[in-house]
Design a protein around this motif. Structure first.
Motif, mmCIF file in Angstrom:
data_model
loop_
_atom_site.group_PDB
_atom_site.id
_atom_site.type_symbol
_atom_site.label_atom_id
_atom_site.label_comp_id
_atom_site.label_asym_id
_atom_site.label_seq_id
_atom_site.Cartn_x
_atom_site.Cartn_y
_atom_site.Cartn_z
ATOM 1 N N MET A 90 41.391 1.854 -4.157
ATOM 2 C CA MET A 90 42.142 2.229 -4.937
ATOM 3 C C MET A 90 43.640 1.813 -4.904
ATOM 4 N N MET A 91 43.489 1.306 -4.413
ATOM 5 C CA MET A 91 44.662 0.107 -4.603
ATOM 6 C C MET A 91 44.637 -0.998 -5.628
ATOM 7 N N GLU A 92 43.454 -1.383 -5.130
ATOM 8 C CA GLU A 92 42.852 -2.934 -6.171
ATOM 9 C C GLU A 92 42.787 -1.909 -7.798
ATOM 10 N N VAL A 93 42.466 -1.005 -8.041
ATOM 11 C CA VAL A 93 42.219 0.053 -9.532
ATOM 12 C C VAL A 93 44.184 0.284 -9.801
ATOM 13 N N SER A 94 44.984 0.774 -9.336
ATOM 14 C CA SER A 94 46.640 1.723 -8.757
ATOM 15 C C SER A 94 46.497 -0.185 -10.093
ATOM 16 N N GLN A 95 46.878 -1.506 -9.445
ATOM 17 C CA GLN A 95 47.748 -2.599 -9.368
ATOM 18 C C GLN A 95 46.825 -3.437 -10.904
ATOM 19 N N HIS A 96 45.448 -3.355 -10.914
ATOM 20 C CA HIS A 96 44.288 -4.183 -11.641
ATOM 21 C C HIS A 96 44.328 -3.865 -13.239
ATOM 22 N N LEU A 122 33.517 5.557 13.799
ATOM 23 C CA LEU A 122 33.298 4.250 12.244
ATOM 24 C C LEU A 122 33.014 4.811 11.095
ATOM 25 N N ARG A 123 31.609 5.055 10.547
ATOM 26 C CA ARG A 123 31.702 5.870 9.257
ATOM 27 C C ARG A 123 32.710 6.444 8.461
ATOM 28 N N THR A 124 33.751 7.255 8.977
ATOM 29 C CA THR A 124 34.325 7.850 7.970
ATOM 30 C C THR A 124 35.642 6.782 8.205
ATOM 31 N N HIS A 125 36.203 6.346 9.410
ATOM 32 C CA HIS A 125 37.241 5.272 9.260
ATOM 33 C C HIS A 125 37.044 4.356 8.353
ATOM 34 N N THR A 126 35.940 3.555 8.286
ATOM 35 C CA THR A 126 35.831 2.659 7.353
ATOM 36 C C THR A 126 35.743 3.236 6.386
ATOM 37 N N LEU A 127 34.886 3.875 5.552
ATOM 38 C CA LEU A 127 35.527 4.624 4.233
ATOM 39 C C LEU A 127 36.379 4.747 3.456
ATOM 40 N N VAL A 128 37.257 5.426 4.672
ATOM 41 C CA VAL A 128 38.659 5.842 3.941
ATOM 42 C C VAL A 128 39.852 4.328 4.188
ATOM 43 N N GLY A 129 38.973 3.459 4.799
ATOM 44 C CA GLY A 129 40.154 1.967 4.767
ATOM 45 C C GLY A 129 39.451 1.780 3.592
ATOM 46 N N ILE A 130 38.410 1.926 3.089
ATOM 47 C CA ILE A 130 37.628 0.325 2.132
ATOM 48 C C ILE A 130 38.418 1.228 0.814
ATOM 49 N N ALA A 131 37.906 2.825 0.758
ATOM 50 C CA ALA A 131 38.626 3.783 0.049
ATOM 51 C C ALA A 131 40.073 3.310 -0.783
ATOM 52 N N SER A 132 40.367 3.504 0.704
ATOM 53 C CA SER A 132 42.183 3.194 -0.123
ATOM 54 C C SER A 132 42.248 2.489 -0.434
ATOM 55 N N ALA A 133 41.971 0.785 -0.060
ATOM 56 C CA ALA A 133 41.870 -0.907 -0.544
ATOM 57 C C ALA A 133 41.537 -0.114 -2.199
ATOM 58 N N ALA A 143 49.240 4.991 -5.152
ATOM 59 C CA ALA A 143 49.273 5.140 -4.121
ATOM 60 C C ALA A 143 50.136 6.000 -3.617
ATOM 61 N N ALA A 144 51.165 6.251 -4.149
ATOM 62 C CA ALA A 144 51.253 7.795 -4.263
ATOM 63 C C ALA A 144 50.489 9.103 -3.912
ATOM 64 N N GLN A 145 49.220 9.366 -4.998
ATOM 65 C CA GLN A 145 47.921 10.475 -4.414
ATOM 66 C C GLN A 145 47.527 9.796 -3.773
ATOM 67 N N ILE A 146 47.224 8.702 -2.965
ATOM 68 C CA ILE A 146 46.188 8.159 -2.317
ATOM 69 C C ILE A 146 47.055 8.806 -0.199
ATOM 70 N N ALA A 171 45.721 11.309 13.055
ATOM 71 C CA ALA A 171 46.767 10.377 12.798
ATOM 72 C C ALA A 171 46.041 9.024 12.278
ATOM 73 N N THR A 172 45.430 8.924 13.819
ATOM 74 C CA THR A 172 44.328 7.690 13.029
ATOM 75 C C THR A 172 43.632 7.304 11.898
ATOM 76 N N ILE A 173 43.373 8.340 11.027
ATOM 77 C CA ILE A 173 42.877 8.571 9.738
ATOM 78 C C ILE A 173 43.915 8.126 8.563
ATOM 79 N N TRP A 174 45.239 8.804 8.915
ATOM 80 C CA TRP A 174 46.202 8.649 7.847
ATOM 81 C C TRP A 174 46.815 6.760 7.919
ATOM 82 N N LEU A 175 46.419 6.510 9.260
ATOM 83 C CA LEU A 175 46.960 5.274 9.741
ATOM 84 C C LEU A 175 45.397 4.270 8.344
ATOM 85 N N THR A 176 44.582 4.621 8.567
ATOM 86 C CA THR A 176 43.351 3.934 8.197
ATOM 87 C C THR A 176 43.388 4.160 6.943
ATOM 88 N N CYS A 177 44.278 4.979 6.129
ATOM 89 C CA CYS A 177 43.931 4.753 4.430
ATOM 90 C C CYS A 177 45.008 3.787 4.694
#
Length: 242
Positions: free
Chosen positions: A59-65, A46-57, A84-87, A113-119
């Motif tokens: 970084m995308m916010e920073v990338s755009q704004h 739970l913790r690993t996937h949650t952190l990967v998901g919100i961190a990726s989000a 996004a490519a670096q993520i 693969a699930t970690i990659w998908l969560t990202c």
């Protein structure tokens, strides 16, 4: 000055609220994926996937704004796809650490693969694609939970799982070969056997560790082994990560 970025801390405007809602969606969807992995007792839960998901989000916010305030400067170009490519490249370090090989058997591929998908789900949330993020999360449950039931009918043995079985038994009666025969008769393949003597006991007991793999019922196997008079106790460990 036009083109200034909307600060992420400025929640009093519509764009700030939208950014927070996208992070919240990433938190929800990545937590659902992590909960499923934790329910399967996987190493990345739970913790690993949650952190990967919100961190990726994020970084995308920073990338755009996060860099639009410099667009008005001379000789400055802006390509949000570079972040996004670096993520995508960076998440490979976490995924690679979850994969290991044991006696020519590769483990951890599904979790990696699930970690990659969560990202990817987190990136979609941060990129303003909530429908795609929700759809991919739903597809995750279809693939991880539904495919094993489907492929088991088409490819016998495709849903084989590995786990560890620990037993304490009385020695001197050639009992171990009988116990191993029970495991193979129940549809399990013995991957490893490790026997240790237990000092200090008056009943000449030994402890055996069996690593098994197969499609049989592990609970039924444990019950049958425990019915033997020479078996003192039986326990199963968490399944080997896939």
């Amino acid at each position: 000055m036009t083109g200034l970025a909307v600060p992420l801390w400025d929640v009093g405007n519509g764009q700030g609220l939208r950014q927070l809602s996208e992070l919240g969606l990433a938190l929800l969807l990545s937590s659902l994926i992590g909960w499923e992995r934790a329910a399967q007792q996987k190493s990345a839960g739970l913790r690993t996937h949650t952190l990967v998901g919100i961190a990726s989000a994020l970084m995308m916010e920073v990338s755009q704004h996060g860099f639009t305030n410099v667009l008005g400067l001379d000789n400055v170009s802006f390509d949000p796809s570079r972040v996004a490519a670096q993520i995508v490249s960076g998440i490979g370090f976490i995924g690679g650490g979850l994969i290991f090989v044991r006696r020519d058997a590769v483990r951890g591929l599904t979790t990696a693969a699930t970690i990659w998908l969560t990202c990817a789900v987190g990136m979609a949330c941060g990129g303003g694609l909530p429908v795609l993020a929700g759809a991919v999360t739903a597809l995750h449950f279809v693939v991880v939970r539904g495919f094993p039931l489907f492929t088991e009918r088409l490819v016998p043995g495709s849903s084989a799982s590995a786990f560890e079985l620990r037993m304490t038994y009385r020695t001197g009666t050639a009992l171990l070969p009988q116990l191993m025969e029970t495991c193979t008769r129940r549809g399990f393949r013995i991957l490893q056997v490790k026997v240790d003597r237990l000092p200090g006991r008056t009943d000449s007991a030994a402890r055996v560790l069996l690593e098994l793999e197969g499609t049989g019922d592990s609970a039924a196997l444990t019950a049958e082994l425990f019915e033997n008079d020479g078996v003192i106790d039986v326990e199963t460990a968490a399944p080997v990560d896939d």
